[in-house]
Motif scaffolding. Structure first.
Motif, PDB file in Angstrom:
ATOM      1  N   ILE A  74      39.452  63.979  41.257  1.00 29.67           N
ATOM      2  CA  ILE A  74      39.218  62.949  40.191  1.00 29.67           C
ATOM      3  C   ILE A  74      38.493  63.757  39.039  1.00 29.67           C
ATOM      4  O   ILE A  74      38.791  63.696  37.989  1.00 29.67           O
ATOM      5  CB  ILE A  74      38.525  61.741  40.774  1.00 29.67           C
ATOM      6  N   CYS A  75      37.561  64.423  39.657  1.00 26.61           N
ATOM      7  CA  CYS A  75      36.579  65.064  38.738  1.00 26.61           C
ATOM      8  C   CYS A  75      35.638  65.882  39.617  1.00 26.61           C
ATOM      9  O   CYS A  75      35.533  65.817  40.964  1.00 26.61           O
ATOM     10  CB  CYS A  75      35.596  64.183  37.917  1.00 26.61           C
ATOM     11  N   PRO A  76      35.008  67.056  38.817  1.00 33.95           N
ATOM     12  CA  PRO A  76      34.187  68.026  39.757  1.00 33.95           C
ATOM     13  C   PRO A  76      33.222  67.354  40.562  1.00 33.95           C
ATOM     14  O   PRO A  76      33.055  67.870  41.476  1.00 33.95           O
ATOM     15  CB  PRO A  76      33.870  69.008  38.611  1.00 33.95           C
ATOM     16  N   THR A  77      32.418  66.360  40.110  1.00 34.12           N
ATOM     17  CA  THR A  77      31.640  65.728  40.667  1.00 34.12           C
ATOM     18  C   THR A  77      32.117  64.899  41.890  1.00 34.12           C
ATOM     19  O   THR A  77      31.378  65.167  43.093  1.00 34.12           O
ATOM     20  CB  THR A  77      30.751  64.653  39.791  1.00 34.12           C
ATOM     21  N   THR A  78      33.219  64.337  41.942  1.00 34.47           N
ATOM     22  CA  THR A  78      33.636  63.811  42.950  1.00 34.47           C
ATOM     23  C   THR A  78      34.410  64.849  44.032  1.00 34.47           C
ATOM     24  O   THR A  78      34.204  64.545  45.445  1.00 34.47           O
ATOM     25  CB  THR A  78      35.175  62.985  42.703  1.00 34.47           C
ATOM     26  N   SER A 102      40.000  51.843  42.613  1.00 32.13           N
ATOM     27  CA  SER A 102      40.514  52.484  41.445  1.00 32.13           C
ATOM     28  C   SER A 102      39.902  53.825  41.338  1.00 32.13           C
ATOM     29  O   SER A 102      38.860  54.138  42.138  1.00 32.13           O
ATOM     30  CB  SER A 102      40.221  51.660  40.349  1.00 32.13           C
ATOM     31  N   LEU A 103      40.268  54.697  40.510  1.00 32.46           N
ATOM     32  CA  LEU A 103      39.735  56.129  40.269  1.00 32.46           C
ATOM     33  C   LEU A 103      38.100  55.949  40.175  1.00 32.46           C
ATOM     34  O   LEU A 103      37.327  56.617  40.925  1.00 32.46           O
ATOM     35  CB  LEU A 103      40.115  56.872  39.196  1.00 32.46           C
ATOM     36  N   LEU A 146      31.587  43.528  44.566  1.00 32.77           N
ATOM     37  CA  LEU A 146      30.983  44.528  45.415  1.00 32.77           C
ATOM     38  C   LEU A 146      31.291  45.661  44.376  1.00 32.77           C
ATOM     39  O   LEU A 146      30.541  46.862  44.194  1.00 32.77           O
ATOM     40  CB  LEU A 146      31.740  44.989  46.480  1.00 32.77           C
ATOM     41  N   ALA A 147      32.630  46.094  43.866  1.00 35.50           N
ATOM     42  CA  ALA A 147      32.813  47.037  42.945  1.00 35.50           C
ATOM     43  C   ALA A 147      31.663  47.263  41.813  1.00 35.50           C
ATOM     44  O   ALA A 147      31.411  48.059  41.092  1.00 35.50           O
ATOM     45  CB  ALA A 147      34.154  46.917  42.320  1.00 35.50           C
ATOM     46  N   GLU A 148      31.387  45.876  41.042  1.00 33.35           N
ATOM     47  CA  GLU A 148      30.594  45.777  40.066  1.00 33.35           C
ATOM     48  C   GLU A 148      29.015  46.271  40.616  1.00 33.35           C
ATOM     49  O   GLU A 148      28.397  46.732  39.843  1.00 33.35           O
ATOM     50  CB  GLU A 148      30.285  44.490  39.339  1.00 33.35           C
ATOM     51  N   ILE A 149      28.715  45.876  41.601  1.00 35.53           N
ATOM     52  CA  ILE A 149      27.432  46.195  42.266  1.00 35.53           C
ATOM     53  C   ILE A 149      27.447  47.790  42.431  1.00 35.53           C
ATOM     54  O   ILE A 149      26.465  48.509  42.075  1.00 35.53           O
ATOM     55  CB  ILE A 149      26.996  45.655  43.454  1.00 35.53           C
ATOM     56  N   TRP A 188      36.857  51.463  52.126  1.00 34.56           N
ATOM     57  CA  TRP A 188      38.028  50.500  51.821  1.00 34.56           C
ATOM     58  C   TRP A 188      38.066  50.977  50.204  1.00 34.56           C
ATOM     59  O   TRP A 188      39.186  51.013  49.918  1.00 34.56           O
ATOM     60  CB  TRP A 188      37.637  49.213  51.709  1.00 34.56           C
ATOM     61  N   PHE A 189      36.964  51.143  49.578  1.00 29.07           N
ATOM     62  CA  PHE A 189      37.089  51.614  47.921  1.00 29.07           C
ATOM     63  C   PHE A 189      37.624  52.833  47.996  1.00 29.07           C
ATOM     64  O   PHE A 189      38.449  53.559  47.122  1.00 29.07           O
ATOM     65  CB  PHE A 189      35.739  51.398  47.396  1.00 29.07           C
ATOM     66  N   LEU A 190      37.135  53.807  48.870  1.00 34.27           N
ATOM     67  CA  LEU A 190      37.698  55.428  49.247  1.00 34.27           C
ATOM     68  C   LEU A 190      39.283  55.280  49.208  1.00 34.27           C
ATOM     69  O   LEU A 190      39.825  56.072  48.719  1.00 34.27           O
ATOM     70  CB  LEU A 190      36.929  55.915  50.337  1.00 34.27           C
TER      71      LEU A 190
END
Length: 429
Positions: free
Chosen positions: A256-260, A213-214, A174-177, A207-209
């Motif tokens: 994490i970054c401005p986009t996030t 990972s970052l 799922l992370a790869e997709i 769950w990913f949120l």
């Protein structure tokens, strides 16, 4: 490359003739040495970057011959490319570097074959292998990326994400997709978002949120922003997922970054859309200290972040509990007045809307009067008059007019015009 060679020649010999590039090695559009020569259906050869830029601009004719192109897909001209490379090698001692052999761009047929393998893969490891190839190929060039998107890759990938999200131990695939989808396009289209809007895919995104990972957290919030941007999706499913609001707040407090950060603010903005659940979300966000954080972000952030922070604050202030918390912050009203006509038209609209909600809320007369007087002291009346003079859309004009009417009732309590503003005027007496 050629300029450096010419400078060295002038210093060493003082009069060595300049190196002349064969005319058929030059791109007719850029007039530079071609690095990836391709030929159109008209028989004319161009550098790939130049001709693809021409075609992507909407042109359907050959720049040299003006003939209508029967086929928009340029064909690599290997013969010219090899001749250019040989010429570069022959002139290597004169400062010419050999052009690298370009990677062959992916075709629509190859994309279709890869997508079929992804959609038919029932095994997690096999699916992850095919998705990794898609992501790697997309990273090679923007052209490959556009080819994948044009052939509906994100829709196939989102369907695969939804299929594997029903199982428990599928985090890796799922992370790869998810990574592949965001690599292809950070803003997902409606059909792709629809595939991700059911309960199980949304639970995996949250769950990913929370635990990813970052990079996984970044990809998840970008996907969530796209999902929430479409009105037809049921927000009730999203807001009931445990830990989602807390995860978004964490991305704002620990950026994490401005986009996030922007994606997190937009996601919260969509969640606060007026529904029966929006009040509970706004109160929860207020208890978690989001009002103070938004004011802090609006002070020293760039225009885009400031607009989004004010937008979220505007929707939160639709509820009395949040307005009460906002009034208690000494930075609130002075900051809103300062942002009027200072950042952008959108920031001005949000600032005016928030001020109107604060001074016209359903709270006690004393609280509303204190807020109006504070705004007058900060110079809001003069700024709002200027907004009307400059001009704005009808909705904003109505809000500004109404705010001026409310404040006008409290002008007798304060001298809202600073006499120093007129110190340079000549007196008639």
């Amino acid at each position: 490359m050629l300029k450096s060679w010419r400078r060295r020649c002038r210093r060493k010999t003082g009069g060595m003739p300049e190196l002349t590039i064969p005319s058929h090695f030059l791109c007719p559009i850029s007039l530079h040495l071609m690095k990836d020569p391709v030929t159109l259906s008209t028989g004319t050869t161009y550098d790939r970057h130049s001709i693809e830029t021409w075609i992507e601009a909407g042109n359907r004719t050959c720049p040299v011959t003006s003939q209508v192109l029967r086929d928009l897909e340029p064909i690599p001209n290997h013969a010219i490319r090899k001749n250019i490379q040989e010429w570069c090698v022959e002139n290597g001692s004169r400062g010419i570097e050999r052009i690298p052999t370009p990677r062959i761009p992916i075709t629509s047929t190859e994309v279709s074959e890869m997508l079929v393998r992804v959609s038919e893969a029932s095994d997690e490891s096999r699916c992850r292998e095919f998705v990794a190839k898609i992501k790697q190929s997309a990273k090679e060039s923007d052209r490959n990326k556009r080819c994948f998107v044009a052939n509906g890759s994100t829709k196939v990938l989102s369907a695969a994400f939804a299929a594997f999200s029903n199982a428990d131990e599928t985090v890796t695939v799922l992370a790869e997709i998810l990574s592949a989808m965001i690599t292809l396009t950070p803003v997902l289209d409606e059909e792709t978002s629809s595939n991700l809007s059911s309960e199980h895919p949304l639970q995996k995104l949250v769950w990913f949120l929370r635990f990813g990972s970052l990079s996984a957290r970044r990809n998840a919030v970008l996907a969530l922003r796209s999902i929430l941007s479409f009105d037809q999706f049921k927000f009730e499913i999203v807001v009931k997922i445990e830990g989602m609001v807390e995860a978004l707040i964490r991305l704002i407090n620990e950026p994490i970054c401005p986009t996030t950060t922007k994606a997190s603010l937009l996601s919260i903005y969509y969640l606060l859309k007026p529904t029966e659940n929006s009040k509970g979300i706004a109160i929860t966000l207020t208890e978690m200290g989001l009002v103070e954080k938004l004011l802090e972000m609006a002070v020293d952030s760039d225009r885009s972040v400031c607009e989004k922070a004010l937008g979220v604050l505007d929707r939160m202030c639709s509820h009395g509990e949040v307005r009460e918390r906002a009034r208690g912050n000494a930075l609130m009203i002075p900051l809103l007045v300062k942002k009027v006509l200072r950042v952008s038209g959108m920031a001005t609209e949000f600032s005016v809307s928030i001020l109107l909600k604060i001074v016209r809320g359903d709270e006690g007369e004393e609280e509303r009067a204190a807020a109006a007087v504070e705004a007058l002291q900060a110079g809001a009346f003069q700024k709002l008059l200027l907004v009307l003079q400059i001009g704005s859309d009808e909705v904003s004009k109505e809000k500004v007019t109404e705010l001026l009417k409310v404040m006008n009732g409290y002008r007798n309590r304060i001298e809202c015009v600073d006499s120093l503003d007129f110190k340079h005027l000549r007196r008639p007496f």
